[in-house]
Design a protein around this motif. Structure first.
Motif, short mmCIF file in Angstrom:
data_model
loop_
_atom_site.label_atom_id
_atom_site.label_comp_id
_atom_site.label_asym_id
_atom_site.label_seq_id
_atom_site.Cartn_x
_atom_site.Cartn_y
_atom_site.Cartn_z
N ILE A 61 32.42 50.65 35.59
CA ILE A 61 32.95 49.34 35.22
C ILE A 61 33.48 48.64 36.47
CG2 ILE A 61 34.85 48.21 33.97
CD1 ILE A 61 34.27 50.30 31.69
N ARG A 62 34.15 49.40 37.34
CA ARG A 62 34.61 48.81 38.59
C ARG A 62 33.44 48.23 39.38
NH1 ARG A 62 38.62 50.49 43.54
NH2 ARG A 62 37.48 49.30 45.07
N LYS A 63 32.37 49.01 39.46
CA LYS A 63 31.22 48.56 40.26
C LYS A 63 30.55 47.31 39.67
CE LYS A 63 30.19 52.83 42.62
NZ LYS A 63 29.42 54.09 42.59
N THR A 64 30.49 47.22 38.34
CA THR A 64 29.86 46.03 37.76
C THR A 64 30.71 44.79 38.01
OG1 THR A 64 30.75 46.76 35.64
CG2 THR A 64 28.41 47.02 35.95
N TYR A 65 32.02 44.95 38.11
CA TYR A 65 32.86 43.80 38.49
C TYR A 65 32.65 43.46 39.97
CZ TYR A 65 35.95 43.67 34.31
OH TYR A 65 36.47 43.54 33.05
N GLU A 66 32.54 44.51 40.78
CA GLU A 66 32.73 44.35 42.22
C GLU A 66 31.46 44.00 42.97
OE1 GLU A 66 34.19 47.93 44.05
OE2 GLU A 66 35.26 46.80 45.59
N LEU A 76 41.92 46.25 43.89
CA LEU A 76 41.99 45.08 44.76
C LEU A 76 40.59 44.70 45.22
CD1 LEU A 76 44.71 43.85 45.27
CD2 LEU A 76 44.74 44.89 47.54
N ARG A 77 40.16 43.52 44.87
CA ARG A 77 38.84 43.06 45.33
C ARG A 77 38.89 42.83 46.83
NH1 ARG A 77 36.01 40.58 40.50
NH2 ARG A 77 34.33 40.19 41.98
#
Lengths: 190, 190
Positions: free
Chosen positions: A139-144, B60-61
């Motif tokens: 999920i982090r990767k799909t945001y990032e 943190l982006r």
């Protein structure tokens, strides 16, 4: 079966000799390439340990296109776990990407198995913790990540997998069109 | 503590009287609004049971903006589970959205707890299966729904939650700008 026993002893403190009776609770099933393990809309009462092969988990978009949301390779468990847990109707289908041998555990047999061998909860605790941890990272990767970075990240982390899975399924999983995927691949080769 | 004991007995076959000693393994900690439970970049060796309050999990982006990827309310467990499992460095931070009372279990104490009371694996097996099942559905929804439908779906399924969480965190979680969220809200009220 030995493969699952090895996997359990590797990921828990259960002694191999305690695991001998577990074979009785599983059904060994072979699925041909493209054969379904589970169909969306049907009651889901089984989970699958992939002993050999590869499957993908997908659902049907409103426009009729199949959307792949996950894969499972050797030594991974897969199912629609919401439906499995509640004995409900599957919201996902699962299909063999290549010839696949799976150990199938029904919810009813699992209940008996866990009653006979409660130590197995330790193994499943770790398996689901690991799966959930991976989904947090995903999920982090799909945001990032941009779509292209997502592809690069995937290639780096799962090179063998990239060779095995048809391009159109990989494109679906990454949320690409097959054309866009082929463009990125050309770019990263050159 | 009684709340966790109730939760365990509701979600497993463990008898309440067996659970009396577990309090010794936990630390009860109160976090003020905006106080961190876990910081990205630090070693993660604790998991948290939210007894009262609400926390959010974020990272943190690259551009310095905080991206919320999850929340935990009463009776949910939260941590960076990849880091917790491996004793590694956290890739997420967790912070109290409102005053929060959490039962904190360190990895070392968990090991002792599970050695003393292996029946607890049953409870954690179910907790993680449930969390993983929810993340399968969530991944499906992020593929399937437009941003506006995602908001409507969230409002329908978690109305109480919508009242508790600040708008800018909700916008971050849904992948909106706060302005876009406010537009959708106006539209759905009228």
């Amino acid at each position: 079966m030995q493969q699952l026993i090895d996997h359990i002893t590797r990921h828990s403190s259960i002694k191999p000799e305690k695991l001998e009776p577990i074979a009785d609770f599983f059904e060994v099933r072979t699925f041909k390439k493209k054969e379904p393990l589970l169909l969306e809309g049907q009651r889901c009462h089984e989970k699958f340990f992939v002993a050999k092969g590869c499957v993908h988990l997908y659902y049907l978009r409103r426009n009729g296109v199949e959307q792949t949301i996950d894969f499972a390779l050797e030594n991974w468990w897969t199912s629609d776990f919401m439906a499995f847990q509640q004995g409900g109707v599957a919201q996902f289908s699962i299909r063999a990407v290549e010839t696949t041998e799976a150990l199938v555990l029904s919810a009813a047999r699992q209940q008996e198995l866990l009653a006979a061998l409660p130590e197995l909860h330790e193994y499943f605790h770790l398996m689901f913790q690991r799966a959930y941890a991976a989904s947090q990272m995903r999920i982090r990767k799909t945001y990032e990540l941009s779509k292209e970075d997502l592809y690069q990240d995937f290639s780096r982390n799962y090179p063998a997998f990239m060779q095995r899975v048809p391009q159109y399924l990989l494109a679906s999983f990454l949320g690409f069109t097959p054309e866009y995927l082929s463009e990125i691949r050309k770019k990263s080769v050159s």
